[in-house]
Design an enzyme around this catalytic site. Structure first.
Site, PDB file in Angstrom:
ATOM      1  N   LYS A 182      34.156   9.494  19.622  1.00  0.00           N
ATOM      2  CA  LYS A 182      33.394   9.039  20.798  1.00  0.00           C
ATOM      3  C   LYS A 182      31.925   9.431  20.672  1.00  0.00           C
ATOM      4  O   LYS A 182      31.036   8.649  20.984  1.00  0.00           O
ATOM      5  CB  LYS A 182      33.982   9.612  22.087  1.00  0.00           C
ATOM      6  CG  LYS A 182      35.249   8.936  22.537  1.00  0.00           C
ATOM      7  CD  LYS A 182      34.991   7.531  23.073  1.00  0.00           C
ATOM      8  CE  LYS A 182      36.244   6.702  23.078  1.00  0.00           C
ATOM      9  NZ  LYS A 182      36.079   5.270  23.245  1.00  0.00           N
ATOM     10  N   TYR A 201      39.406  12.639  18.118  1.00  0.00           N
ATOM     11  CA  TYR A 201      39.106  11.563  19.073  1.00  0.00           C
ATOM     12  C   TYR A 201      37.719  11.788  19.682  1.00  0.00           C
ATOM     13  O   TYR A 201      36.890  10.877  19.742  1.00  0.00           O
ATOM     14  CB  TYR A 201      40.186  11.509  20.160  1.00  0.00           C
ATOM     15  CG  TYR A 201      39.837  10.653  21.347  1.00  0.00           C
ATOM     16  CD1 TYR A 201      39.787   9.272  21.235  1.00  0.00           C
ATOM     17  CD2 TYR A 201      39.546  11.227  22.592  1.00  0.00           C
ATOM     18  CE1 TYR A 201      39.460   8.473  22.332  1.00  0.00           C
ATOM     19  CE2 TYR A 201      39.234  10.439  23.683  1.00  0.00           C
ATOM     20  CZ  TYR A 201      39.182   9.063  23.561  1.00  0.00           C
ATOM     21  OH  TYR A 201      38.858   8.294  24.651  1.00  0.00           O
ATOM     22  N   SER A 250      33.580   8.962  26.960  1.00  0.00           N
ATOM     23  CA  SER A 250      34.555   9.802  27.649  1.00  0.00           C
ATOM     24  C   SER A 250      33.963  11.170  27.936  1.00  0.00           C
ATOM     25  O   SER A 250      33.124  11.675  27.167  1.00  0.00           O
ATOM     26  CB  SER A 250      35.773   9.958  26.732  1.00  0.00           C
ATOM     27  OG  SER A 250      36.602  11.002  27.187  1.00  0.00           O
TER      28      SER A 250
HETATM   29  P1  NAD Z   1      43.914   0.699  26.076  1.00  0.00           P
HETATM   30  O1  NAD Z   1      44.612   1.127  24.850  1.00  0.00           O
HETATM   31  O2  NAD Z   1      44.726   0.286  27.257  1.00  0.00           O
HETATM   32  O3  NAD Z   1      42.904  -0.491  25.737  1.00  0.00           O
HETATM   33  C1  NAD Z   1      42.302  -0.647  24.478  1.00  0.00           C
HETATM   34  C2  NAD Z   1      42.462  -2.094  24.083  1.00  0.00           C
HETATM   35  O4  NAD Z   1      41.825  -2.301  22.818  1.00  0.00           O
HETATM   36  C3  NAD Z   1      43.925  -2.500  23.895  1.00  0.00           C
HETATM   37  O5  NAD Z   1      44.157  -3.719  24.584  1.00  0.00           O
HETATM   38  C4  NAD Z   1      44.098  -2.663  22.385  1.00  0.00           C
HETATM   39  O6  NAD Z   1      45.046  -3.663  22.071  1.00  0.00           O
HETATM   40  C5  NAD Z   1      42.689  -3.040  21.977  1.00  0.00           C
HETATM   41  N1  NAD Z   1      42.331  -2.662  20.605  1.00  0.00           N
HETATM   42  C6  NAD Z   1      42.512  -1.453  20.011  1.00  0.00           C
HETATM   43  N2  NAD Z   1      42.020  -1.481  18.757  1.00  0.00           N
HETATM   44  C7  NAD Z   1      41.501  -2.721  18.565  1.00  0.00           C
HETATM   45  C8  NAD Z   1      40.838  -3.351  17.479  1.00  0.00           C
HETATM   46  N3  NAD Z   1      40.632  -2.714  16.314  1.00  0.00           N
HETATM   47  N4  NAD Z   1      40.434  -4.637  17.624  1.00  0.00           N
HETATM   48  C9  NAD Z   1      40.652  -5.305  18.790  1.00  0.00           C
HETATM   49  N5  NAD Z   1      41.274  -4.750  19.842  1.00  0.00           N
HETATM   50  C10 NAD Z   1      41.691  -3.477  19.743  1.00  0.00           C
HETATM   51  O7  NAD Z   1      42.917   1.879  26.493  1.00  0.00           O
HETATM   52  P2  NAD Z   1      42.085   2.096  27.828  1.00  0.00           P
HETATM   53  O8  NAD Z   1      42.672   3.247  28.552  1.00  0.00           O
HETATM   54  O9  NAD Z   1      41.871   0.816  28.529  1.00  0.00           O
HETATM   55  O10 NAD Z   1      40.729   2.615  27.188  1.00  0.00           O
HETATM   56  C11 NAD Z   1      39.635   1.737  26.938  1.00  0.00           C
HETATM   57  C12 NAD Z   1      38.489   2.538  26.370  1.00  0.00           C
HETATM   58  O11 NAD Z   1      38.143   3.588  27.263  1.00  0.00           O
HETATM   59  C13 NAD Z   1      38.804   3.209  25.029  1.00  0.00           C
HETATM   60  O12 NAD Z   1      37.645   3.131  24.230  1.00  0.00           O
HETATM   61  C14 NAD Z   1      39.090   4.639  25.419  1.00  0.00           C
HETATM   62  O13 NAD Z   1      38.806   5.531  24.366  1.00  0.00           O
HETATM   63  C15 NAD Z   1      38.120   4.823  26.572  1.00  0.00           C
HETATM   64  N6  NAD Z   1      38.524   5.901  27.491  1.00  0.00           N
HETATM   65  C16 NAD Z   1      39.767   5.862  28.068  1.00  0.00           C
HETATM   66  C17 NAD Z   1      40.157   6.904  28.916  1.00  0.00           C
HETATM   67  C18 NAD Z   1      41.523   6.918  29.546  1.00  0.00           C
HETATM   68  O14 NAD Z   1      41.956   7.987  30.000  1.00  0.00           O
HETATM   69  N7  NAD Z   1      42.236   5.784  29.624  1.00  0.00           N
HETATM   70  C19 NAD Z   1      39.269   7.964  29.199  1.00  0.00           C
HETATM   71  C20 NAD Z   1      38.000   7.940  28.619  1.00  0.00           C
HETATM   72  C21 NAD Z   1      37.625   6.894  27.771  1.00  0.00           C
HETATM   73  N1  UFG Z   2      49.468  17.766  32.717  1.00  0.00           N
HETATM   74  C1  UFG Z   2      50.662  18.389  33.041  1.00  0.00           C
HETATM   75  N2  UFG Z   2      51.825  17.778  32.665  1.00  0.00           N
HETATM   76  C2  UFG Z   2      51.864  16.590  31.997  1.00  0.00           C
HETATM   77  C3  UFG Z   2      50.623  15.962  31.671  1.00  0.00           C
HETATM   78  C4  UFG Z   2      49.449  16.594  32.035  1.00  0.00           C
HETATM   79  O1  UFG Z   2      50.664  19.451  33.642  1.00  0.00           O
HETATM   80  O2  UFG Z   2      52.946  16.097  31.670  1.00  0.00           O
HETATM   81  C5  UFG Z   2      48.203  18.408  33.133  1.00  0.00           C
HETATM   82  C6  UFG Z   2      47.295  18.783  31.976  1.00  0.00           C
HETATM   83  O3  UFG Z   2      47.634  20.062  31.474  1.00  0.00           O
HETATM   84  C7  UFG Z   2      45.927  18.732  32.641  1.00  0.00           C
HETATM   85  C8  UFG Z   2      46.066  17.606  33.679  1.00  0.00           C
HETATM   86  O4  UFG Z   2      47.474  17.470  33.888  1.00  0.00           O
HETATM   87  O5  UFG Z   2      45.666  19.917  33.325  1.00  0.00           O
HETATM   88  C9  UFG Z   2      45.512  16.271  33.207  1.00  0.00           C
HETATM   89  O6  UFG Z   2      46.065  15.935  31.941  1.00  0.00           O
HETATM   90  P1  UFG Z   2      45.881  14.486  31.298  1.00  0.00           P
HETATM   91  O7  UFG Z   2      46.610  14.485  30.007  1.00  0.00           O
HETATM   92  O8  UFG Z   2      46.213  13.436  32.303  1.00  0.00           O
HETATM   93  O9  UFG Z   2      44.308  14.374  31.072  1.00  0.00           O
HETATM   94  P2  UFG Z   2      43.339  15.241  30.133  1.00  0.00           P
HETATM   95  O10 UFG Z   2      42.178  15.606  30.992  1.00  0.00           O
HETATM   96  O11 UFG Z   2      44.027  16.347  29.475  1.00  0.00           O
HETATM   97  O12 UFG Z   2      42.963  14.188  29.003  1.00  0.00           O
HETATM   98  C10 UFG Z   2      42.122  13.087  29.300  1.00  0.00           C
HETATM   99  C11 UFG Z   2      42.352  11.945  28.311  1.00  0.00           C
HETATM  100  C12 UFG Z   2      41.898  12.344  26.943  1.00  0.00           C
HETATM  101  C13 UFG Z   2      40.501  12.868  26.973  1.00  0.00           C
HETATM  102  C14 UFG Z   2      40.405  13.990  27.966  1.00  0.00           C
HETATM  103  C15 UFG Z   2      39.019  14.518  28.103  1.00  0.00           C
HETATM  104  O13 UFG Z   2      43.725  11.599  28.277  1.00  0.00           O
HETATM  105  O14 UFG Z   2      41.919  11.189  26.119  1.00  0.00           O
HETATM  106  O15 UFG Z   2      40.813  13.502  29.240  1.00  0.00           O
HETATM  107  O16 UFG Z   2      38.192  13.540  28.600  1.00  0.00           O
HETATM  108  F1  UFG Z   2      40.140  13.334  25.749  1.00  0.00           F
END
Ligand code: NAD
Ligand code: UFG
Length: 337
Positions: free
Chosen positions: A152, A148, A124
């Site tokens: 990562k 978190y 991330s």
């Molecule tokens: P998500 O929660 O939708 O998907 C994660 C999946 O992993 C889920 O289906 C959950 O059931 C499964 N899971 C969790 N713990 C488990 C375990 N111990 N064993 C087996 N399965 C397990 O999340 P996502 O948004 O698809 O994110 C996927 C990956 O990408 C994560 O590693 C997350 O940290 C990373 N990531 C997500 C974002 C974002 O904004 N969505 C941004 C950067 C990185």
């Molecule tokens: N925001 C609002 N109102 C809301 C939600 C978000 O104004 O209800 C704003 C936040 O302040 C920010 C922007 O929208 O300026 C984006 O916010 P998000 O929560 O969608 O995303 P972030 O960038 O804050 O967080 C994401 C992931 C985190 C990760 C982070 C850094 O959700 O898991 O990016 O990579 F850690």
């Protein structure tokens, strides 16, 4: 190729499964369904027209993962399974160390036992913390700003160490910026539990009428309109990047760390306007105080992904808004797209 996706029933994993299937790869999903809807496998099968083996297991259960890898010999693992909520990680650090760090160690042990030596990992942009400037390059310093983010970074380091010591032949640490959107088929998308933390799901739920208004967290940042700027990336583009990164590292047996973003910064207000334009819905907003821990602005320099495996994002913010809305509207039983 045949690929096992940990967390493949989740948001990004399910879209990647669809992208891999479209490129002719075979998929196996391992998920404990802690954060996935039970109907995702059936939806994926409808979407891809393929039967997808699903193993319900926890990545920390080494015998179960070894058994899965022996029953379904794979060329690589894509590792999505993790917990991902910053606030929850600060409230319960041990839960995050266990699920994310111990989970990754157990997965790597199982892979070693089953002789699987290639991995693509979901990292991330959070590893950059508050960057000194944007666009962010991969060699910018990494910084830990929450639990978190620490998990990562540790997970990246574990994978890098195993690649350096040749225990892994190939590894990709993919640093996602802000994934949003949904598959244009309307079959799969993001289903946050409870009140969404993230901007796009929140805006979508305001549009359905589930929430009265969007709170804009701060309009006094040092950005063009004062609201926070992020690099939103369509999950379909992100999924395609996984397929290309996987093909690249498996073909060349190399290890890489790359940003996955569009390179474009979009403010909260710009995203709201784009959503209104793409969907014809009005999003009432209320200006609220800054959210603690928020960074004012960051976006990627995504050039390395293009140089390394020929990927660049194709979809824009309007596409992201339209596809998020199609998904959210269908979940809410609204039929206007
Ligand atoms: P998500 O929660 O939708 O998907 C994660 C999946 O992993 C889920 O289906 C959950 O059931 C499964 N899971 C969790 N713990 C488990 C375990 N111990 N064993 C087996 N399965 C397990 O999340 P996502 O948004 O698809 O994110 C996927 C990956 O990408 C994560 O590693 C997350 O940290 C990373 N990531 C997500 C974002 C974002 O904004 N969505 C941004 C950067 C990185
Ligand atoms: N925001 C609002 N109102 C809301 C939600 C978000 O104004 O209800 C704003 C936040 O302040 C920010 C922007 O929208 O300026 C984006 O916010 P998000 O929560 O969608 O995303 P972030 O960038 O804050 O967080 C994401 C992931 C985190 C990760 C982070 C850094 O959700 O898991 O990016 O990579 F850690």
């Amino acid at each position: 190729m045949r690929v096992l996706l940990t967390g493949g029933a989740g948001y990004i994993g399910s879209h990647t499964a669809a992208a891999l299937a479209e490129r002719g790869h075979e998929i196996v999903i391992l998920d404990n369904f802690a954060n996935a809807e039970r109907d995702v496998p059936a939806r994926l099968e409808r979407l891809t027209g393929k039967k997808i083996p699903i193993i319900e297991a926890d990545i920390r259960d080494v015998p179960a993962v070894v058994a899965a890898l022996r029953e379904h010999p794979v060329d690589a693992v894509i590792h999505f399974a993790a917990l991902k909520a910053v606030g929850e990680s600060e409230a319960d650090p041990l839960l995050y160390y266990d699920m994310n760090i111990i989970g990754t160690i157990r997965l790597l042990q199982a892979m070693q036992e089953a002789n699987v030596t290639r991995i693509v990992f979901s990292s991330s942009a959070t590893v950059y913390g508050q960057p000194d400037s944007s666009p962010i390059l991969e060699d910018f310093p990494t910084r830990v700003e929450n639990i978190y983010g620490r998990t990562k970074l540790v997970m990246e380091d574990l994978i890098r160490d195993l690649a350096r010591t040749k225990k892994l032949k190939a590894a990709a640490n993919l640093r996602y910026f802000n994934p949003v959107g949904a598959h244009p088929s309307g079959q799969i998308g993001e289903t946050p539990r409870g009140v969404p933390n993230n901007l796009m799901p929140y805006v979508s739920q305001v549009a359905t009428g589930e929430r009265p208004h969007l709170r804009v967290f701060g309009n006094d940042y040092d950005t063009p309109d004062g609201t926070g700027v992020r690099d939103y990336i369509h999950v379909v583009d992100l999924a395609e990047a996984h397929a290309l990164a996987l093909e690249h590292i498996v073909t060349n047996d190399v290890s890489i760390t790359v940003n996955l973003g569009t390179g474009e910064g979009t403010s909260v207000l710009q995203l709201v306007t784009a959503f209104e334009t793409a969907t014809g819905r009005t999003i009432p907003i209320v200006i609220a105080p800054r959210r603690p821990g928020d960074v004012s602005s960051y976006y990627a320099n995504p050039a390395l992904a293009e140089q390394t495996f020929g990927w660049r994002a194709k979809l824009n913010v309007e596409d992201m808004c339209r596809d998020s809305w199609r998904w959210q509207a269908s979940r809410a039983g609204i039929n206007d797209i």
